[in-house]
Scaffold this active site. Structure first.
Site, PDB file in Angstrom:
ATOM      1  CE  LYS A 128      11.467   2.091 -62.976  1.00 36.34           C
ATOM      2  NZ  LYS A 128      10.294   1.526 -62.361  1.00 36.34           N
ATOM      3  CB  SER A 133       9.327  -1.573 -53.494  1.00 37.14           C
ATOM      4  OG  SER A 133       8.231  -1.079 -54.233  1.00 37.14           O
ATOM      5  CD  GLU A 166       8.363   0.980 -65.363  1.00 39.15           C
ATOM      6  OE1 GLU A 166       9.345   1.567 -65.856  1.00 39.15           O
ATOM      7  OE2 GLU A 166       8.191   0.866 -64.120  1.00 39.15           O
ATOM      8  CG  ASN A 198      15.372   1.518 -64.752  1.00 41.58           C
ATOM      9  OD1 ASN A 198      15.579   2.422 -65.559  1.00 41.58           O
ATOM     10  ND2 ASN A 198      14.338   0.692 -64.849  1.00 41.58           N
ATOM     11  N   GLY A 201      14.890   1.386 -58.779  1.00 40.75           N
ATOM     12  CA  GLY A 201      14.245   2.425 -59.574  1.00 40.75           C
ATOM     13  C   GLY A 201      14.291   3.765 -58.865  1.00 40.75           C
ATOM     14  N   GLY A 202      13.180   4.165 -58.283  1.00 43.41           N
ATOM     15  CA  GLY A 202      13.020   5.487 -57.664  1.00 43.41           C
ATOM     16  C   GLY A 202      14.159   5.890 -56.732  1.00 43.41           C
ATOM     17  CD  GLU A 259      12.828  -4.595 -62.070  1.00 36.80           C
ATOM     18  OE1 GLU A 259      13.245  -3.797 -61.228  1.00 36.80           O
ATOM     19  OE2 GLU A 259      12.433  -4.233 -63.189  1.00 36.80           O
ATOM     20  N   GLY A 264       7.530   0.215 -57.757  1.00 41.54           N
ATOM     21  CA  GLY A 264       6.989   1.527 -57.393  1.00 41.54           C
ATOM     22  C   GLY A 264       5.826   1.481 -56.417  1.00 41.54           C
ATOM     23  CG  HIS A 309      11.637  -2.272 -66.770  1.00 44.18           C
ATOM     24  ND1 HIS A 309      10.371  -1.850 -66.429  1.00 44.18           N
ATOM     25  CD2 HIS A 309      12.393  -2.170 -65.653  1.00 44.18           C
ATOM     26  CE1 HIS A 309      10.382  -1.499 -65.154  1.00 44.18           C
ATOM     27  NE2 HIS A 309      11.588  -1.679 -64.649  1.00 44.18           N
TER      28      HIS A 309
HETATM   29  P1  13P Z   1      11.227   0.909 -57.963  1.00 43.33           P
HETATM   30  O1  13P Z   1      12.548   0.632 -57.254  1.00 43.33           O
HETATM   31  O2  13P Z   1      10.944   2.363 -58.091  1.00 43.33           O
HETATM   32  O3  13P Z   1      10.132   0.089 -57.393  1.00 43.33           O
HETATM   33  O4  13P Z   1      11.437   0.414 -59.478  1.00 43.33           O
HETATM   34  C1  13P Z   1      11.952  -0.842 -59.708  1.00 43.33           C
HETATM   35  C2  13P Z   1      12.269  -0.962 -61.142  1.00 43.33           C
HETATM   36  O5  13P Z   1      11.381  -1.018 -61.986  1.00 43.33           O
HETATM   37  C3  13P Z   1      13.693  -0.990 -61.519  1.00 43.33           C
HETATM   38  O6  13P Z   1      13.860  -1.398 -62.837  1.00 43.33           O
END
Ligand code: 13P
Length: 232
Positions: free
Chosen positions: A9, A194, A87, A7, A215-216, A152, A158, A85
């Site tokens: 983002k 994470s 967010e 993802n 994510g990251g 999640e 993050g 999500h």
């Molecule tokens: P991180 O892997 O950066 O913690 O993000 C997880 C996420 O929100 C994936 O949708």
């Protein structure tokens, strides 16, 4: 085979996309890799990688400035879409009902929704994780159609923090129980929050975990490819 879903983002540009997709093209893996990109990066040469989006409108078309419909995503050859999500739930006030409508719109257009659920830190600390995820699940998941559930925990996103293996196993058991009537083989369950190359294999080996939402660490090949390789 595990699902490894990236993802991005609100990150990345065409050059970054080309670079990662070219490296994925040369990777031999038994896993199903899906990259959920920002809308502007959906079109174009995707070098054979399965592409997903990060949001979808619950409406078919019309006066919804800035929104993107299921038909438009289908037109861009999108196969999966993340809905709900944390967010989006937090920053765009998306309720379970909206998430369910978005998931339904995806299914209607032949796109598989990846429906996100997860408790926040306050809910976890007051021992409400299981009741929170159960409610989110029951209210966000459409009655029929193919979908994926991503667990999640909001506090794990993050932050570099992850739940214990036991906590993840309990959450996934709760999810399976709440989805009673759904055949196990008809739903995939992902963990997100994470994930990195050090913890991916261990998390992916927990009972009922069918894959990871990253994510990251999905932004660049030097962090994403080791995750994929570690659970091959
Ligand atoms: P991180 O892997 O950066 O913690 O993000 C997880 C996420 O929100 C994936 O949708």
């Amino acid at each position: 085979m595990k699902f490894i879903v990236g993802n991005w983002k609100m990150n990345g540009n065409m050059e970054n996309k080309e670079a990662l997709l070219k490296s994925l093209k040369n990777l031999r893996t038994n896993n199903k890799v899906i990259l959920c990109l920002p809308f502007t990066l959906l079109y174009g040469n995707n070098y054979g990688t399965i592409i997903g989006a990060q949001d979808i409108s619950e409406h078919d078309n019309g006066a919804y400035t800035g929104d993107i419909s299921g038909q438009m995503l289908k037109d861009a050859d999108v196969k999966y879409v993340i809905v709900g999500h944390s967010e989006r739930r937090a920053n765009h006030n998306e309720t379970n009902a909206i998430v369910k409508a978005k998931a339904t719109a995806a299914i209607k257009n032949g796109i598989i929704p990846i429906i996100c659920i997860g408790e926040n830190a306050t809910e976890k600390n007051s021992g409400r994780t299981m009741s929170v995820i159960k409610k989110m699940l029951l209210e966000s998941v459409p009655a029929k159609g193919e979908y994926i559930i991503a667990y999640e925990p909001r506090w794990a996103i993050g932050s570099g923090k992850t739940p214990t293996n036991e906590e993840i196993a309990t959450a996934f058991e709760t999810i399976m129980k709440a989805l009673h009537g759904i055949k196990r083989e008809n739903v995939a369950l992902l963990y997100g929050g994470s994930v990195n190359a050090k913890n991916a294999a261990q998390i992916a080996s927990i009972k009922n975990v069918d894959g990871l939402l990253v994510g990251g660490a999905s932004l660049k090949s030097d962090t994403f490819l080791p995750i994929i390789k570690s659970i091959d």
